[in-house]
Design a protein around this motif. Structure first.
Motif, PDB file in Angstrom:
ATOM      1  N   ARG A  19       0.831  -1.215   0.000  1.00 43.29           N
ATOM      2  CA  ARG A  19       0.000   0.000   0.000  1.00 43.29           C
ATOM      3  C   ARG A  19       0.864   1.262   0.000  1.00 43.29           C
ATOM      4  N   VAL A  20       2.057   1.156   0.578  1.00 45.92           N
ATOM      5  CA  VAL A  20       3.006   2.283   0.617  1.00 45.92           C
ATOM      6  C   VAL A  20       4.167   1.931  -0.313  1.00 45.92           C
ATOM      7  N   PRO A  21       4.374   2.713  -1.377  1.00 47.20           N
ATOM      8  CA  PRO A  21       5.418   2.360  -2.352  1.00 47.20           C
ATOM      9  C   PRO A  21       6.816   2.414  -1.739  1.00 47.20           C
ATOM     10  N   VAL A  22       7.684   1.505  -2.207  1.00 42.58           N
ATOM     11  CA  VAL A  22       9.070   1.451  -1.727  1.00 42.58           C
ATOM     12  C   VAL A  22      10.019   1.333  -2.908  1.00 42.58           C
ATOM     13  N   ALA A  23      11.317   1.405  -2.584  1.00 42.08           N
ATOM     14  CA  ALA A  23      12.378   1.228  -3.569  1.00 42.08           C
ATOM     15  C   ALA A  23      13.092  -0.099  -3.342  1.00 42.08           C
ATOM     16  N   ASP A  24      13.514  -0.720  -4.432  1.00 38.78           N
ATOM     17  CA  ASP A  24      14.471  -1.824  -4.376  1.00 38.78           C
ATOM     18  C   ASP A  24      15.852  -1.174  -4.365  1.00 38.78           C
ATOM     19  N   SER A  25      16.543  -1.246  -3.223  1.00 40.98           N
ATOM     20  CA  SER A  25      17.781  -0.466  -3.067  1.00 40.98           C
ATOM     21  C   SER A  25      18.984  -1.094  -3.761  1.00 40.98           C
ATOM     22  N   HIS A  26      18.809  -2.284  -4.366  1.00 46.51           N
ATOM     23  CA  HIS A  26      19.975  -2.932  -4.989  1.00 46.51           C
ATOM     24  C   HIS A  26      19.488  -4.016  -5.937  1.00 46.51           C
ATOM     25  N   THR A  27      19.603  -3.760  -7.240  1.00 50.16           N
ATOM     26  CA  THR A  27      19.203  -4.767  -8.219  1.00 50.16           C
ATOM     27  C   THR A  27      20.144  -4.740  -9.402  1.00 50.16           C
ATOM     28  N   HIS A  28      20.107  -5.841 -10.166  1.00 49.56           N
ATOM     29  CA  HIS A  28      20.964  -5.987 -11.351  1.00 49.56           C
ATOM     30  C   HIS A  28      20.063  -6.298 -12.552  1.00 49.56           C
ATOM     31  N   LEU A  29      19.460  -5.260 -13.112  1.00 47.10           N
ATOM     32  CA  LEU A  29      18.548  -5.446 -14.239  1.00 47.10           C
ATOM     33  C   LEU A  29      19.261  -6.040 -15.454  1.00 47.10           C
ATOM     34  N   ASP A  30      20.563  -5.785 -15.571  1.00 49.54           N
ATOM     35  CA  ASP A  30      21.325  -6.278 -16.719  1.00 49.54           C
ATOM     36  C   ASP A  30      21.562  -7.781 -16.642  1.00 49.54           C
ATOM     37  N   MET A  31      21.206  -8.413 -15.533  1.00 48.60           N
ATOM     38  CA  MET A  31      21.376  -9.870 -15.397  1.00 48.60           C
ATOM     39  C   MET A  31      20.023 -10.584 -15.359  1.00 48.60           C
ATOM     40  N   GLN A  32      18.931  -9.834 -15.546  1.00 49.98           N
ATOM     41  CA  GLN A  32      17.586 -10.413 -15.477  1.00 49.98           C
ATOM     42  C   GLN A  32      17.047 -10.628 -16.889  1.00 49.98           C
ATOM     43  N   GLY A  33      16.162 -11.604 -17.015  1.00 51.13           N
ATOM     44  CA  GLY A  33      15.708 -12.003 -18.348  1.00 51.13           C
ATOM     45  C   GLY A  33      14.531 -11.204 -18.882  1.00 51.13           C
ATOM     46  N   THR A  34      14.464  -9.916 -18.553  1.00 48.48           N
ATOM     47  CA  THR A  34      13.383  -9.074 -19.064  1.00 48.48           C
ATOM     48  C   THR A  34      13.986  -7.755 -19.545  1.00 48.48           C
ATOM     49  N   THR A  35      13.175  -6.958 -20.238  1.00 48.88           N
ATOM     50  CA  THR A  35      13.612  -5.606 -20.572  1.00 48.88           C
ATOM     51  C   THR A  35      13.495  -4.725 -19.321  1.00 48.88           C
ATOM     52  N   VAL A  36      14.178  -3.611 -19.338  1.00 52.18           N
ATOM     53  CA  VAL A  36      14.068  -2.654 -18.237  1.00 52.18           C
ATOM     54  C   VAL A  36      12.620  -2.202 -18.085  1.00 52.18           C
ATOM     55  N   GLU A  37      11.976  -1.915 -19.211  1.00 49.61           N
ATOM     56  CA  GLU A  37      10.590  -1.434 -19.174  1.00 49.61           C
ATOM     57  C   GLU A  37       9.653  -2.461 -18.529  1.00 49.61           C
ATOM     58  N   GLU A  38       9.829  -3.737 -18.879  1.00 45.06           N
ATOM     59  CA  GLU A  38       9.003  -4.805 -18.280  1.00 45.06           C
ATOM     60  C   GLU A  38       9.261  -4.903 -16.781  1.00 45.06           C
ATOM     61  N   ALA A  39      10.532  -4.871 -16.403  1.00 44.27           N
ATOM     62  CA  ALA A  39      10.880  -4.992 -14.979  1.00 44.27           C
ATOM     63  C   ALA A  39      10.285  -3.842 -14.179  1.00 44.27           C
ATOM     64  N   LEU A  40      10.367  -2.626 -14.730  1.00 38.85           N
ATOM     65  CA  LEU A  40       9.822  -1.455 -14.039  1.00 38.85           C
ATOM     66  C   LEU A  40       8.305  -1.542 -13.916  1.00 38.85           C
ATOM     67  N   ALA A  41       7.639  -1.965 -14.972  1.00 36.28           N
ATOM     68  CA  ALA A  41       6.176  -2.029 -14.958  1.00 36.28           C
ATOM     69  C   ALA A  41       5.686  -3.091 -13.972  1.00 36.28           C
ATOM     70  N   THR A  42       6.327  -4.249 -13.974  1.00 36.07           N
ATOM     71  CA  THR A  42       5.917  -5.325 -13.067  1.00 36.07           C
ATOM     72  C   THR A  42       6.152  -4.909 -11.618  1.00 36.07           C
ATOM     73  N   ALA A  43       7.316  -4.305 -11.370  1.00 39.41           N
ATOM     74  CA  ALA A  43       7.625  -3.853 -10.006  1.00 39.41           C
ATOM     75  C   ALA A  43       6.624  -2.792  -9.554  1.00 39.41           C
ATOM     76  N   ALA A  44       6.345  -1.818 -10.416  1.00 35.76           N
ATOM     77  CA  ALA A  44       5.425  -0.735 -10.047  1.00 35.76           C
ATOM     78  C   ALA A  44       4.027  -1.274  -9.750  1.00 35.76           C
ATOM     79  N   SER A  45       3.648  -2.354 -10.411  1.00 35.49           N
ATOM     80  CA  SER A  45       2.300  -2.904 -10.213  1.00 35.49           C
ATOM     81  C   SER A  45       2.102  -3.460  -8.803  1.00 35.49           C
ATOM     82  N   VAL A  46       3.192  -3.735  -8.073  1.00 39.05           N
ATOM     83  CA  VAL A  46       3.069  -4.216  -6.684  1.00 39.05           C
ATOM     84  C   VAL A  46       3.635  -3.203  -5.681  1.00 39.05           C
ATOM     85  N   GLY A  47       3.860  -1.949  -6.148  1.00 34.75           N
ATOM     86  CA  GLY A  47       4.274  -0.898  -5.227  1.00 34.75           C
ATOM     87  C   GLY A  47       5.768  -0.719  -5.078  1.00 34.75           C
TER      88      GLY A  47
END
Length: 291
Positions: free
Chosen positions: A17-45
């Protein structure tokens, strides 16, 4: 766990319910685009990500990605295991760069100079992950690792950026070098791995402690003991994705959208409501990375 399960992304958790930040991630090692990762993360706050550099290519990518996306902030560094590979070579090609010749101290100096230049960029909010790793680097690599760590501390202080620390089985030496060099104003222990006694030392020094999915693991009672005494105003939450996926999905690929699982487990340990911890973590991350 069946192979098919391991390859299946964990389901979306209940949104925060209260949005937070992921303080440490490696998007360049994940199997999605940056845009997909951001959208999925934002959908759960999870509305802000700190993308962390571990080598020159990754640090350049982090800075460019943060420049292109308002929701992403970058940190840049040579990972503690990268420094010895630059100096001594990496004949097995263990890192993402493939096999490399030994470059000696001159090559490390050149790489540090580029990190220094990247650290001046406005979208770069931190210098890291740097520190010490006594788990993966043998005694022959310690000198390069320590020299690199001291240089990163100086870069962070000169640019007024947060220092993001990777500390693996090296607690006493990391704390000693921070004392010897003088710590920057803002220090983040990424994937905090110390015990409760070390958490007291970090709290007294005002160091942020960022907890990852491993705080949910059955065998992680010492981590939960540390979390229990860490002040709420110094807590951050992270994925370190694609690594350290929280229970019950350990063994599958991690991603920023799984932050709610770790945050809820942290709230249980702290005896705080989910919303109260999320509010604290959101404010702390913004303060740590000055955004």
């Amino acid at each position: 766990m069946a192979k098919q399960d391991k390859d299946t992304p964990p389901p979306l958790p209940e949104p925060l319910r209260v949005p937070v930040a992921d303080s440490h991630t490696h998007l360049d090692m994940q199997g999605t685009t940056v845009e997909e990762a951001l959208a999925t993360a934002a959908s759960v706050g999870v509305t802000t990500l700190v993308q962390v550099g571990c080598d020159l290519n990754g640090s350049r990518w982090a800075a460019d990605t943060a420049a292109a996306h308002d929701a992403v902030h970058a940190t840049v560094a040579l990972h503690p295991n990268e420094a010895p590979r630059i100096v001594l070579g990496d004949p097995d090609g263990w890192s993402r760069q493939g096999a490399r010749q030994a470059g000696g101290d001159a090559a490390l100096d050149a790489a540090l100079a580029e990190i220094d230049a990247l650290a001046a960029r406005p979208e770069v909010r931190g210098v890291g992950e740097t520190g010490l790793d006594h788990f993966r680097t043998g005694p022959e690599g310690m000198a390069a690792q320590e020299r690199s760590f001291r240089a990163h501390i100086e870069i962070a202080k000169r640019h007024g950026k947060a220092l993001v620390i990777h500390d693996r089985e090296a607690h006493d030496d990391v704390l000693r070098i921070l004392r010897e060099e003088g710590a920057p104003d803002r220090v983040v222990f990424h994937c905090y791995s110390g015990d409760a006694a070390m958490a007291e030392v970090c709290a007294a020094a005002g160091y942020f402690m960022s907890f990852a999915g491993n705080v949910t693991f059955k065998n992680a009672q010492p981590l939960r003991d540390a979390l229990a005494i860490a002040p709420p105003e110094l807590l951050l939450v992270e994925t370190d994705a694609p690594f350290l996926t929280p229970a019950p999905y350990r063994g599958r690929a991690n991603a920023p959208y799984l932050i709610p699982l770790t945050l809820r487990a942290m709230a249980d340990v702290k005896g705080m409501t989910e919303d109260a911890l999320a509010s604290a973590v959101a404010a702390n991350t913004a303060r740590a990375f000055d955004y």
